[in-house]
Design an enzyme around this catalytic site. Structure first.
Site, PDB file in Angstrom:
ATOM      1  N   HIS A  68       1.979   8.636  -5.309  1.00  0.00           N
ATOM      2  CA  HIS A  68       0.850   9.217  -6.045  1.00  0.00           C
ATOM      3  C   HIS A  68       0.199  10.387  -5.305  1.00  0.00           C
ATOM      4  CE1 HIS A  68       0.901   6.357  -9.291  1.00  0.00           C
ATOM      5  NE2 HIS A  68       0.825   5.325  -8.460  1.00  0.00           N
ATOM      6  N   HIS A 151       7.078   3.884   2.154  1.00  0.00           N
ATOM      7  CA  HIS A 151       6.415   3.587   0.885  1.00  0.00           C
ATOM      8  C   HIS A 151       7.487   3.443  -0.195  1.00  0.00           C
ATOM      9  CE1 HIS A 151       2.643   3.502  -1.375  1.00  0.00           C
ATOM     10  NE2 HIS A 151       3.291   4.116  -2.338  1.00  0.00           N
ATOM     11  N   HIS A 176       3.316  -0.008  -0.838  1.00  0.00           N
ATOM     12  CA  HIS A 176       3.458   0.347  -2.257  1.00  0.00           C
ATOM     13  C   HIS A 176       3.412  -0.849  -3.209  1.00  0.00           C
ATOM     14  CE1 HIS A 176       4.600   2.374  -5.950  1.00  0.00           C
ATOM     15  NE2 HIS A 176       5.642   1.588  -6.092  1.00  0.00           N
ATOM     16  N   HIS A 178       1.824  -3.729  -2.935  1.00  0.00           N
ATOM     17  CA  HIS A 178       0.475  -4.287  -2.975  1.00  0.00           C
ATOM     18  C   HIS A 178       0.389  -5.799  -2.815  1.00  0.00           C
ATOM     19  CE1 HIS A 178      -1.724  -0.587  -4.891  1.00  0.00           C
ATOM     20  NE2 HIS A 178      -0.935  -0.271  -3.880  1.00  0.00           N
TER      21      HIS A 178
HETATM   22 FE   FE2 Z   1       2.589   3.691  -4.284  1.00  0.00          FE
END
Ligand code: FE2
Length: 261
Positions: A68, A151, A176, A178
């Site tokens: 992102h 990531h 990434h 989470h």
């Molecule tokens: Fe991400």
């Protein structure tokens, strides 16, 4: 040297977690250097100047990003202005900013690298394996220890990277997805690895997103605008001790807001 790496800061709850808990956490662990992944810091997608500075104010020395990176307007300029902000190194040549840097920590030259996976990411990044080779060759003899934030979505790609870098770096941590994984280890060759460090953000959420909104997307199969959940935070991190370029101890950290225990 002790490195404290804080996983993906997600929205306001994530930034509040840093403000309220990071300074004390760093003291408890005797952290010499704090690295924070900030790619979801601004409303769940991307980073802005204000959110970057909030992360730095909480104690981060280096801020890493991910898929992102360029979702918010102005990130190109921010990368030009802030030398301690990293975007993945395997974006195409000519991309603004930098994918790796060296920090001096207690006299040790620590090379920090941010890398993006290619499997299931929806982004055509350059090969992260060959990109790591190029960076390590470029920095040969100029860094005492290497710390990598990989990531990536696929656990297989992350595990493959751990094997690829085994003995060549002090730590390679996944970000990434989470959700913190229970596989933190240090290899016989002194490389610490974990498939995913987790998330620093809203605890009661679907990987950061408001559960009602996430459910609506699953149930309706229509595009629904994601919104970061509100409510109490969690803070996910790892603390890794590095001596003479190798990891010698590693701990996972999963804190939750006191009011929610
Ligand atoms: Fe991400």
């Amino acid at each position: 040297m002790k490195v404290l790496f804080v996983a993906d800061v997600d929205g306001k709850p994530g930034r509040r977690a840093l403000k309220e808990a990071l300074p004390a956490l760093a003291r408890t662990h005797g952290a010499d250097c704090i690295i924070v992944n900030g790619e979801n810091a601004a409303g769940g997608v991307g980073i802005t100047a204000d959110t970057y500075h909030e992360i730095v104010a909480a104690g981060a020395r280096v801020v890493t990003l991910g898929n992102h990176t360029f979702d918010k307007r102005g990130t190109e300029e921010l990368l030009d202005q802030e030398p301690w902000l990293l975007r993945p190194a395997n974006y195409p040549p000519g991309t603004p900013g930098r994918g790796w840097l060296k920090v001096s920590v207690a006299g040790v030259r620590l090379l920090v690298v941010n890398m993006l996976g290619r499997a299931l990411m929806g982004l055509a990044a350059d090969c992260p394996f060959r990109a790591m080779d190029a960076i390590l060759a470029d920095e040969a003899g100029q860094a005492d220890a290497v710390f990598v934030d990989f990531h990536a979505e696929a656990t297989s790609e992350k595990k493959a990277m751990f094997h690829y870098l085994d003995g060549r770096v002090a730590a390679v941590v996944g970000t990434h997805t989470h959700v913190q994984t229970a596989d933190l280890e240090i290899s016989a060759r002194g490389t610490a690895s974990i498939t995913d460090v987790g998330m620093t953000g809203p605890r009661h959420s679907v990987i950061g997103v408001d559960p009602q909104v996430a459910l609506e997307r699953f149930l309706s199969q229509r595009p629904v605008r994601f919104e970061t959940a509100a409510g109490p935070w969690q803070l996910d991190a790892v603390a890794i001790t590095i001596e003479e370029g190798k990891a010698t101890s590693a701990d996972v950290i999963h804190l939750v807001e006191a009011s929610d225990r």
